[in-house]
Design a protein around this motif. Sequence first.
Motif, PDB file in Angstrom:
ATOM      1  N   VAL A   1      90.541  54.319  79.811  1.00 32.75           N
ATOM      2  CA  VAL A   1      90.970  55.712  79.855  1.00 32.75           C
ATOM      3  C   VAL A   1      90.859  56.269  78.445  1.00 32.75           C
ATOM      4  N   CYS A   2      90.280  57.453  78.317  1.00 33.71           N
ATOM      5  CA  CYS A   2      90.136  58.068  76.994  1.00 33.71           C
ATOM      6  C   CYS A   2      91.379  58.890  76.657  1.00 33.71           C
ATOM      7  N   VAL A   3      91.880  58.696  75.450  1.00 37.02           N
ATOM      8  CA  VAL A   3      92.983  59.497  74.933  1.00 37.02           C
ATOM      9  C   VAL A   3      92.439  60.777  74.302  1.00 37.02           C
ATOM     10  N   SER A   4      91.231  60.717  73.783  1.00 30.66           N
ATOM     11  CA  SER A   4      90.552  61.917  73.286  1.00 30.66           C
ATOM     12  C   SER A   4      90.118  62.783  74.462  1.00 30.66           C
ATOM     13  N   ASP A   5      89.841  64.062  74.179  1.00 30.31           N
ATOM     14  CA  ASP A   5      89.612  65.021  75.277  1.00 30.31           C
ATOM     15  C   ASP A   5      88.335  65.848  75.150  1.00 30.31           C
ATOM     16  N   ILE A   6      87.438  65.508  74.231  1.00 29.89           N
ATOM     17  CA  ILE A   6      86.261  66.366  74.043  1.00 29.89           C
ATOM     18  C   ILE A   6      85.287  66.315  75.211  1.00 29.89           C
ATOM     19  N   HIS A   7      85.463  65.337  76.122  1.00 30.57           N
ATOM     20  CA  HIS A   7      84.569  65.225  77.283  1.00 30.57           C
ATOM     21  C   HIS A   7      85.145  65.899  78.517  1.00 30.57           C
TER      22      HIS A   7
ATOM     23  N   ASP B   1     103.099  69.549  66.530  1.00 29.66           N
ATOM     24  CA  ASP B   1     103.695  70.382  67.572  1.00 29.66           C
ATOM     25  C   ASP B   1     104.235  71.669  66.931  1.00 29.66           C
ATOM     26  N   PRO B   2     103.673  72.831  67.268  1.00 29.41           N
ATOM     27  CA  PRO B   2     104.144  74.089  66.668  1.00 29.41           C
ATOM     28  C   PRO B   2     105.637  74.320  66.860  1.00 29.41           C
ATOM     29  N   LYS B   3     106.186  73.903  67.996  1.00 24.96           N
ATOM     30  CA  LYS B   3     107.608  74.097  68.240  1.00 24.96           C
ATOM     31  C   LYS B   3     108.441  73.346  67.198  1.00 24.96           C
TER      32      LYS B   3
ATOM     33  N   THR C   1     103.297  63.650  70.205  1.00 26.16           N
ATOM     34  CA  THR C   1     103.451  63.074  71.536  1.00 26.16           C
ATOM     35  C   THR C   1     102.209  63.364  72.374  1.00 26.16           C
ATOM     36  N   GLU C   2     102.157  62.717  73.516  1.00 24.74           N
ATOM     37  CA  GLU C   2     101.060  63.005  74.442  1.00 24.74           C
ATOM     38  C   GLU C   2     101.106  64.466  74.868  1.00 24.74           C
ATOM     39  N   LYS C   3     102.328  65.008  75.021  1.00 27.12           N
ATOM     40  CA  LYS C   3     102.464  66.402  75.402  1.00 27.12           C
ATOM     41  C   LYS C   3     101.889  67.333  74.342  1.00 27.12           C
ATOM     42  N   SER C   4     102.025  66.972  73.071  1.00 21.21           N
ATOM     43  CA  SER C   4     101.483  67.802  71.981  1.00 21.21           C
ATOM     44  C   SER C   4     100.032  67.456  71.677  1.00 21.21           C
TER      45      SER C   4
END
Length: 549
Positions: free
Chosen positions: A391-397, A214-216, A206-209
């Motif tokens: 909008v970027c879904v990746s987060d390296i920036h 997801d470790p949970k 998910t977006e949250k994970s």
Amino acid sequence: MVLAKHVDPEKLILTLRDHPEHAKRRHGHTAGSLSHVFVPYGTRYANREEIPKFKISKDGAPADTVYQLLSDELDLDGRPNLNLASFVGTYMEDKAKLLMMENLNKNMSDVDEYPAMMDMHSRCVSIISHLWNVQDGETAVGTATTGSSEAIHLGGLAMKRRWQEKRQAEGKDTLKPNIIMGANAQVALEKFARYFEVEARILPVTEKSKFRLDPKLVSENIDENTIGVFAIMGSTYTGHYEPVQEISKILDDYENKTGVDIPIHVDAASGGFIAPFTDAGAGGPKWDFSLPRVKSINTSGHKYGLVYPGVGWIIWRDEKYLPRHLIFELHYLGGIEESYTLNFSRPGAQIIAQYYNLIHLGFNGYKVIMENCLANARLLSKSLEATGWYVCVSDIHRKKGVYGFRGTERAVFGREDENSDDYNAGLPVVAFRLSDDFKKQLPHTKQVTVSQLLRAKQYIIPNYPLPPNEQSTEILRIVVRESMSIDLLDRLISDIISVTQELIDSVTNEGKFLEPDRSSLEKEHASKAGHYKSRGKYPMEEGVHRSVC
């Protein structure tokens, strides 16, 4: 009158052929099936004979004719350097290519015949195992493979065999093995489960994970029949690293409660050659053999190992984790070979090229290349979000610890002395989508059209859904490789802006609608591309989505 008559182009061309005797020399092919033959340049080669495609010809054809025919057909392929869909490398230095050409005829299975090549293979295994922090007192063992898919199968099979041996020693059944992976896993992981009869417990992301395992959910789905967990160092969708250390802690706690020891295999197809060399590493936490629960790791030499396809690597932290009965001792061509691969004959040139890169570039050389890739990916990500269209879904920036789009006003612009450690760790992948504001104002716009317009400019940039559970969101994805120069990146950004503006104009007939502030230079040099009709929705399938890799 509605024109709906079907036209068969092959039949039409065949009927209108200039040469009256043409139909008499089809070498037995079905009449009307033009696709079954090649026609070489008749005037250039004075050759009016058709060359069959799907049956071997009786007499063959001149070498220059065949070369020209094949070369012409291959012109229809995309340009490798503009194939921004693939993680596989498309560039090697001239000296490396020369070594490969000189050794194309060497077979990795001929151990006794090519001892120098086998020594280089052993050195590669040693170098990579030290990059992954093999521990003192352990004897790492590994092998080259044809790619990460084979390596994943070997790693998974070793986990299954260890599980079976332990269960049998305890007098328990071995009928229902299962393995844990996220829905973002590359299809090779699910292939292992299907081919080797293991239940694949594919957990939703998910977006949250952060679109990763997801470790949970891991803690909720493991049991005594779990042979292992596949953790991914670099999701092919968004580039996020999975939290290997957090998963390891969950498995430690589970073993303390139940006595069940569940190992981790890390699929580091891309990240295995990025995390060790970058300042960001894996984002702080451990991911490799520094974690006792990680028993094996694979990577692709033909991705960020910077070798042409196809070579992969798998390494076990210690030889005791590779069940002895899986290793074949072969007495072949005068020598003795120990083998644990799915293939026998395989090319040796890629192993030589891998060793060349390791000793030529060294640690600092690889570091410069990987940091450059990440810096270019950050620049592309920030540029896309600055338009307001994407909008970027990746987060390296995004700054370390910050995830998700926070608005264009929160964009972080780089400093001259920055490096990857200032940002979230991950692969140099840019996964992006049309912004909510864009879709609200142009609700009928198809995102796939952006991919098609860019294809008209020779860029190959896929558009496809996120994994199951998030498949309503489609992303465009760009993989930034070593060959992405700053000049090519600059042109790519300009072309994305250009085709997006063209898309807006075609829908609104008003050039200023949603137009961001762009420099006059961009306006002056923006080029136009044809508008292509959307090919429709992409179907989703059960299990792991077939992502581009």
